[in-house]
Motif scaffolding. Sequence first.
Motif, PDB file in Angstrom:
ATOM      1  N   THR A   1      22.901  -0.705   4.884  1.00  0.00           N
ATOM      2  CA  THR A   1      23.692  -1.185   5.921  1.00  0.00           C
ATOM      3  C   THR A   1      22.648  -2.342   6.576  1.00  0.00           C
ATOM      4  OG1 THR A   1      22.922  -0.075   7.826  1.00  0.00           O
ATOM      5  CG2 THR A   1      24.984   0.600   6.603  1.00  0.00           C
ATOM      6  N   GLU A   2      23.182  -3.397   7.108  1.00  0.00           N
ATOM      7  CA  GLU A   2      22.567  -4.545   7.654  1.00  0.00           C
ATOM      8  C   GLU A   2      21.656  -4.180   8.917  1.00  0.00           C
ATOM      9  OE1 GLU A   2      25.093  -8.418   7.697  1.00  0.00           O
ATOM     10  OE2 GLU A   2      24.009  -8.562   9.797  1.00  0.00           O
ATOM     11  N   GLU A   3      22.228  -3.131   9.557  1.00  0.00           N
ATOM     12  CA  GLU A   3      21.552  -2.765  10.737  1.00  0.00           C
ATOM     13  C   GLU A   3      20.361  -1.957  10.302  1.00  0.00           C
ATOM     14  OE1 GLU A   3      20.523  -2.367  14.152  1.00  0.00           O
ATOM     15  OE2 GLU A   3      22.172  -3.897  13.684  1.00  0.00           O
ATOM     16  N   GLU A   4      20.385  -1.148   9.208  1.00  0.00           N
ATOM     17  CA  GLU A   4      19.310  -0.425   8.809  1.00  0.00           C
ATOM     18  C   GLU A   4      18.311  -1.351   8.346  1.00  0.00           C
ATOM     19  OE1 GLU A   4      18.396   2.855   5.415  1.00  0.00           O
ATOM     20  OE2 GLU A   4      20.415   2.184   5.551  1.00  0.00           O
ATOM     21  N   ALA A   5      18.595  -2.496   7.670  1.00  0.00           N
ATOM     22  CA  ALA A   5      17.670  -3.663   7.249  1.00  0.00           C
ATOM     23  C   ALA A   5      17.175  -4.316   8.487  1.00  0.00           C
ATOM     24  CB  ALA A   5      18.513  -4.539   6.286  1.00  0.00           C
TER      25      ALA A   5
END
Length: 429
Positions: free
Chosen positions: A165-169
């Motif tokens: 996910t973008e948040e994890e990245a």
Amino acid sequence: MNILCLGSGGREHAISWALAKSPKTDALYIAPGNGGTEGMALANGGASQNVALDPTDVKTILDFCNEHAIGLVVIGPEAPLVAGVADALRDAGLLVYGPNAAEANLEGSKEFAKQFMDKHNIPTAAYASFTAAEPACEYVREQGAPIVIKADGLAAGKGVVVAMTEEEALEAVRACFEGAFGEAGSKVVIEECMKGPECSMLSFVTNGKSFPMAPSQDHKRAYDGDNGPNTGGMGVYSPVPIVTDDEMAQMVAIMDDAAAAVPDYRGTLYGGFMLTDKGPKIVEFNVRFGDPETQVVLPRLATDLVDVMCAVAEGTSEDIALNWSDDWAVCVVLASEGYPGSYEKGKVITGIEDAEAIPGVRVFHAGTALKDGKLVTAGGRVLNVVALADTFEGARDKAYEACKLIDFEGKQLRRDIGLKALIGRSSWE
Ligand code: AMP
Ligand code: GLY
């Protein structure tokens, strides 16, 4: 010839075991070594010895080499190579197996490796690199997930996040720039996320030429079904039945191109490949033998490893001809409870002799030590149980049979090493 091998893992046990078999080996020292590298029988009736040396301490290594008339130094791990130990030993006139720091940067800096691949048209994931968090985060938002975030420098295999996910990245980018990997994370490489089975090809590289070893396949996640955190590797097999002849030829050609671009390289170059639907692409280069890949590759090498390593180190590529056994090799790693997180040490290990009594089974030690005459656990990955047989299933069954005979408190292993390969390519979809 007197030989010094630097390192202490399963890889160094496998390398020094292969060196010990050679009639050319007069004396063999492993620094610092582990519980399995001490006392291996040499062809001349002697035995290998562990030496309490730090593999990055050049002055002490040089003194030891002079005192013991060392004719070849084999450097196992990446840290001394990236730190320039090979350069310093070569400058002092020693014959060294392992690249100099300039070439070791292929592993020491992800950005350097990506630039090298771009320059030499080596297929790899698209990327961008950053020295500050804000532009890196903006790039992540532009590209979207899945996406791969990598600390530029050496981070003991822990500096890569495959973010779904973008948040994890974004979190991984921030962690890098906030110092989670120290200096190694002051630069961040962000890559396109590739898909497909992974496959390693190790190659003896010298004089701009590549002499590939058989492909192997590691299992990096801690738990069955490729779940859980990334580890140094929980099991491996060789060769890799799902690789097509066409993919094999492409991997060999990529290693040829890489070797031609580093004519001064003298050592093992490790191509970590992903078999994408657009053909094999490089995930990473390492500048050393893989661990645990070496444990299944070298037992299948029928050529004298001392001859090969000397030819590589001297740059006499015309002297290299590799022969391999037709066996299949499967390795299951026995780890300490809690690995790759925190774990206890000092647990007594039993059953190795019984396991090795099975024909074709060999146990390479990693985190073991001898304490008061007893073999005890001393690391996260403890043992590599390797079995060779004339079928893949046979090797796999034997490896698991041997694993049952070995015991220590908290023994942790994956039960599915090689299972996907048995099912076939569809199991990676
Ligand atoms: P590395 O330390 O570069 O080998 O990365 C560790 C693991 O992360 C690899 O073995 C892959 O499973 C995964 N990985 C690294 N780069 C990529 C990528 N560009 N696409 C997909 N997976 C990747
Ligand atoms: N098995 C992965 C490595 O040696 O880097």
